[in-house]
Structures are given as structure tokens and as C-alpha cells.
Design a protein around this motif. Structure first.
Motif, PDB file in Angstrom:
ATOM      1  N   UNK A  98      59.694  69.798  48.301  1.00 60.18           N
ATOM      2  CA  UNK A  98      58.202  69.965  48.343  1.00 60.18           C
ATOM      3  C   UNK A  98      57.614  69.114  49.589  1.00 60.18           C
ATOM      4  N   UNK A  99      58.152  67.843  49.718  1.00 58.18           N
ATOM      5  CA  UNK A  99      57.762  67.031  50.646  1.00 58.18           C
ATOM      6  C   UNK A  99      58.137  67.341  51.853  1.00 58.18           C
ATOM      7  N   UNK A 100      59.130  68.190  52.343  1.00 57.14           N
ATOM      8  CA  UNK A 100      59.716  68.546  53.583  1.00 57.14           C
ATOM      9  C   UNK A 100      58.890  69.950  53.924  1.00 57.14           C
ATOM     10  N   UNK A 101      58.565  70.857  52.746  1.00 61.10           N
ATOM     11  CA  UNK A 101      57.499  71.719  53.221  1.00 61.10           C
ATOM     12  C   UNK A 101      56.264  71.409  53.384  1.00 61.10           C
ATOM     13  N   UNK A 102      55.625  70.431  52.787  1.00 63.58           N
ATOM     14  CA  UNK A 102      54.379  69.680  53.016  1.00 63.58           C
ATOM     15  C   UNK A 102      54.305  69.351  54.384  1.00 63.58           C
ATOM     16  N   UNK A 103      55.224  68.562  54.989  1.00 64.20           N
ATOM     17  CA  UNK A 103      55.325  67.973  56.245  1.00 64.20           C
ATOM     18  C   UNK A 103      55.202  69.030  57.227  1.00 64.20           C
ATOM     19  N   UNK A 104      55.850  70.279  56.910  1.00 66.69           N
ATOM     20  CA  UNK A 104      55.709  71.369  58.036  1.00 66.69           C
ATOM     21  C   UNK A 104      54.296  72.058  58.165  1.00 66.69           C
ATOM     22  N   UNK A 105      53.390  71.742  56.932  1.00 67.38           N
ATOM     23  CA  UNK A 105      51.990  72.366  57.331  1.00 67.38           C
ATOM     24  C   UNK A 105      51.104  71.484  57.658  1.00 67.38           C
ATOM     25  N   UNK A 106      51.553  70.124  57.894  1.00 66.97           N
ATOM     26  CA  UNK A 106      50.401  69.086  58.407  1.00 66.97           C
ATOM     27  C   UNK A 106      49.792  69.374  59.894  1.00 66.97           C
ATOM     28  N   UNK A 107      48.510  69.325  60.078  1.00 71.95           N
ATOM     29  CA  UNK A 107      48.184  69.651  61.333  1.00 71.95           C
ATOM     30  C   UNK A 107      48.322  68.397  62.137  1.00 71.95           C
ATOM     31  N   UNK A 108      48.508  68.824  63.431  1.00 73.76           N
ATOM     32  CA  UNK A 108      48.820  67.530  64.373  1.00 73.76           C
ATOM     33  C   UNK A 108      47.488  66.552  64.641  1.00 73.76           C
ATOM     34  N   UNK A 109      47.878  65.400  64.978  1.00 78.71           N
ATOM     35  CA  UNK A 109      46.966  64.362  65.542  1.00 78.71           C
ATOM     36  C   UNK A 109      46.244  63.977  64.386  1.00 78.71           C
ATOM     37  N   UNK A 110      46.917  63.517  63.244  1.00 75.66           N
ATOM     38  CA  UNK A 110      46.361  62.893  61.976  1.00 75.66           C
ATOM     39  C   UNK A 110      46.713  61.362  61.964  1.00 75.66           C
ATOM     40  N   UNK A 111      45.630  60.619  61.218  1.00 75.88           N
ATOM     41  CA  UNK A 111      45.914  59.221  61.056  1.00 75.88           C
ATOM     42  C   UNK A 111      46.497  58.696  59.798  1.00 75.88           C
ATOM     43  N   UNK A 112      46.205  59.445  58.856  1.00 78.80           N
ATOM     44  CA  UNK A 112      46.490  58.961  57.379  1.00 78.80           C
ATOM     45  C   UNK A 112      46.406  60.435  56.703  1.00 78.80           C
ATOM     46  N   UNK A 113      47.601  60.096  55.496  1.00 83.35           N
ATOM     47  CA  UNK A 113      47.614  60.981  54.400  1.00 83.35           C
ATOM     48  C   UNK A 113      46.839  60.507  53.324  1.00 83.35           C
TER      49      UNK A 113
END
Length: 170
Positions: free
Chosen positions: A38-53
Motif C-alpha cells: 500500500x505504501x508503495x502505491x500511495x508513494x506513486x500518487x504523491x504530487x510533486x513539490x510537497x513538504x510534509x505528509x
């Protein structure tokens, strides 16, 4: 994941809705192999240029922590409400004032918890525009968080899980 966490019966959801099925996310979050997937899939969906999760209490926290380890982005742990003692913080971890925060949630149906967290974080100066969830079980194709200007990105939707379940019965 569907076989590991879909339960049938009668369940009252956070939204107050009653459902004949329930996605017990703790069953996949407690399994290291499923959580890593799940973490690998979520990581693929992150938008660029973010500072924090921003991991939402409680189910979003394990996912956000696992994603943080994969991508090297710090994480904040967002409470349902600010604690009333000690530091009285809404979110534990680094300061989020002026930071671009992507919320991480386990399951979204109506988005109530995400909506509350978004409002509180924005009041604290965070820029929150996206939430990534493991499962979006909201009905239809409508974005349940459009009213607060959030883009919802999901690893799986309820419709996709239903198709997979039907295919496995054949």
C-alpha cells in the motif's frame, strides 16, 4: 488486500451510514507485506513539490510513516482534535505553518475526518490541496471533498475492489 480486509455484516460507519460491508484497514496495516505494498502505491500518487505528509489519526498514521520511509518526506501525525494537555498540539512532528502538506488516509467514504483535518491544518497555516487514501469507498465518481477544494487520489476505489471480488468468484 480486498480478501484481507473486506468484512460483511452490518456496520455503522463514521459518517453514520450503515453498510453491509466494512473495510477493516487495520487488517492490512498490521501486515508488514500488505502495508509495504500500500505504501508503495500511495508513494506513486504523491504530487510533486510537497513538504510534509500528514497521517490522519489513527489509520492514516501507519501508511504515512511507511510512505515517509520510502520517499524521505517528513511526516506529521494529525489528531482528530488538539490534545488538551501538554503542548496542546493538533499535529505532532515538525511545524506545518506555510508548508505544503499532503494528507494520507486509510479509507474515505464521505471524507468527514479529512475535511475536519484540512480545516484545522489550514487554520494553522498549512497549504493542503491533496489527500491520498488506500481505499476510496465514496459512492460514484463524485469527489466527496470538492467542497473544501481537495483532490482525492486513491490506490483503490470501492468499484475496483468490487470488480476484483467478482472476478475472483468466477
Amino acid at each position: 488486500m480486498d480478501a484481507a480486509c473486506r468484512l460483511t455484516g452490518e456496520f455503522t460507519l463514521r459518517s453514520g451510514q450503515v453498510s453491509n460491508e466494512y473495510f477493516d484497514k487495520y487488517l492490512f496495516e498490521a501486515d508488514p507485506q500488505l502495508l509495504a505494498r500500500v505504501a508503495r502505491e500511495v508513494a506513486q500518487l504523491l504530487p510533486p513539490e510537497i513538504d510534509l505528509l500528514g497521517g490522519l489519526e489513527m489509520g492514516g498514521i501507519p501508511i504515512a510513516t511507511a510512505v515517509s520511509q520510502l520517499v524521505g518526506i517528513p511526516v506529521i501525525f494529525v489528531r482528530k482534535k488538539a490534545k488538551e494537555y501538554g503542548t496542546a498540539k493538533l499535529a505532532e512532528g515538525p511545524s506545518y505553518d506555510g508548508k505544503r502538506v499532503v494528507l494520507i488516509e486509510d479509507v474515505i467514504t464521505t471524507g468527514g475526518a479529512v475535511r475536519d483535518a484540512t480545516s484545522a491544518l489550514r487554520e494553522g497555516g498549512a497549504v493542503v490541496e491533496t489527500v491520498v487514501c488506500a481505499i476510496d469507498r465514496s459512492p460514484g465518481d463524485a469527489n466527496p471533498l470538492a467542497d473544501v477544494g481537495l483532490e482525492v487520489r486513491a490506490v483503490l476505489t470501492k468499484a475496483e475492489l468490487d470488480v476484483a471480488r467478482a472476478a475472483s468468484r468466477v
